[in-house]
Enzyme design. Structure first.
Site: not given
Ligand code: GLP
Length: 243
Positions: A67, A135, A137
């Protein structure tokens, strides 16, 4: 689904790095799906260290990122393009031509998203790394996203914007409210999936994922329909699991 629980973030990063290094050595032309976020930083650190010590080569590896934020110029300090280059690509021997990150700063975002989807159809991903949103995702596929979704422009929830604002220190107002993300069906096409979750903030989503139903309310639950998923958790992320 294989669930591995390790003690802490360092062990999680090392275990994930070992899986990726093994896959890269086994197939020097691997199509590697990559993720950003704080969880992946330790892993990329290990991969860089391993490259320097053991010469693991990324010369013919293709990288496809999950992304990208919409609206920030490619080289802006808060893009995922920069995150990936600063933390990984610039420190190992990837060819820039083999690095593919969704385009979040084009006048034709929709067209570019379709092109990216076609790219990962033409170059099937062998191993897809995933982090996890608080959440539930994956990529930027927020709760409610159809499991049929493909690479597209997506809206971020207020919660995600708030959580991700920690990566925009002093510039929290710059966190975009849209992104381009591989869809759920795009992610599920990967041959193997490696999901990482660290810290107590992920514990609820992990319990709902591992012990709850498959539902679009929790995007990560789609992984239960995939035949080859490895989940690595640290003890904090695993703390709400019943066994
Ligand atoms: C962002 C990215 C995700 C990632 C998530 C978790 O939202 N788009 O792909 O998995 O963050 O991030 P973190 O590892 O900083 O908790």
């Amino acid at each position: 689904m294989k669930v591995i629980i390790v003690k802490n973030y360092h062990e999680l990063s090392k275990a994930a790095a070992d899986i990726i290094i093994e896959a890269v050595k086994l197939n020097p032309k691997l199509n590697l799906g990559l993720a950003t976020g704080g969880t992946t930083l330790g892993l990329y650190g290990y991969l860089v260290k391993d490259h320097k010590i053991n010469n693991t080569s990324y010369k013919d590896i293709k990288a496809f990122n999950l992304d990208e934020y919409v609206g920030l110029p490619k080289n802006h300090e808060y893009t995922y393009y920069r995150f990936m280059h600063d933390n990984f690509f610039n420190h190992v021997n990837f060819k820039e031509d083999n690095v593919y990150i969704p385009d979040g700063h084009s006048l034709n975002l929709k067209e570019k998203a379709l092109e990216f989807e076609q790219l990962i159809i033409d170059n099937p991903i062998d191993l897809q790394l995933l982090g996890l949103g608080v959440n539930g995702h994956i990529g930027f596929n927020e709760p409610g996203t159809s499991f049929e979704s493909k690479t597209d422009i997506v809206s971020l929830t207020k919660e995600t914007i708030k959580v991700n604002s920690r990566f925009f220190p002093g510039h929290e107002e710059l966190v975009p409210n849209k992104a381009v993300s591989m869809g759920i069906s795009s992610i599920l096409r990967a041959k193997k999936i490696l999901l990482l979750a660290s810290g107590e903030k992920k514990a609820q989503a992990i319990r709902d994922f591992i012990e709850g139903p498959i539902t679009t309310d929790l995007p990560v639950s789609c992984l239960k329909t995939h035949p080859d998923v490895t989940v690595i958790l640290d003890e904090e992320a695993a703390q709400l699991l019943s066994k």
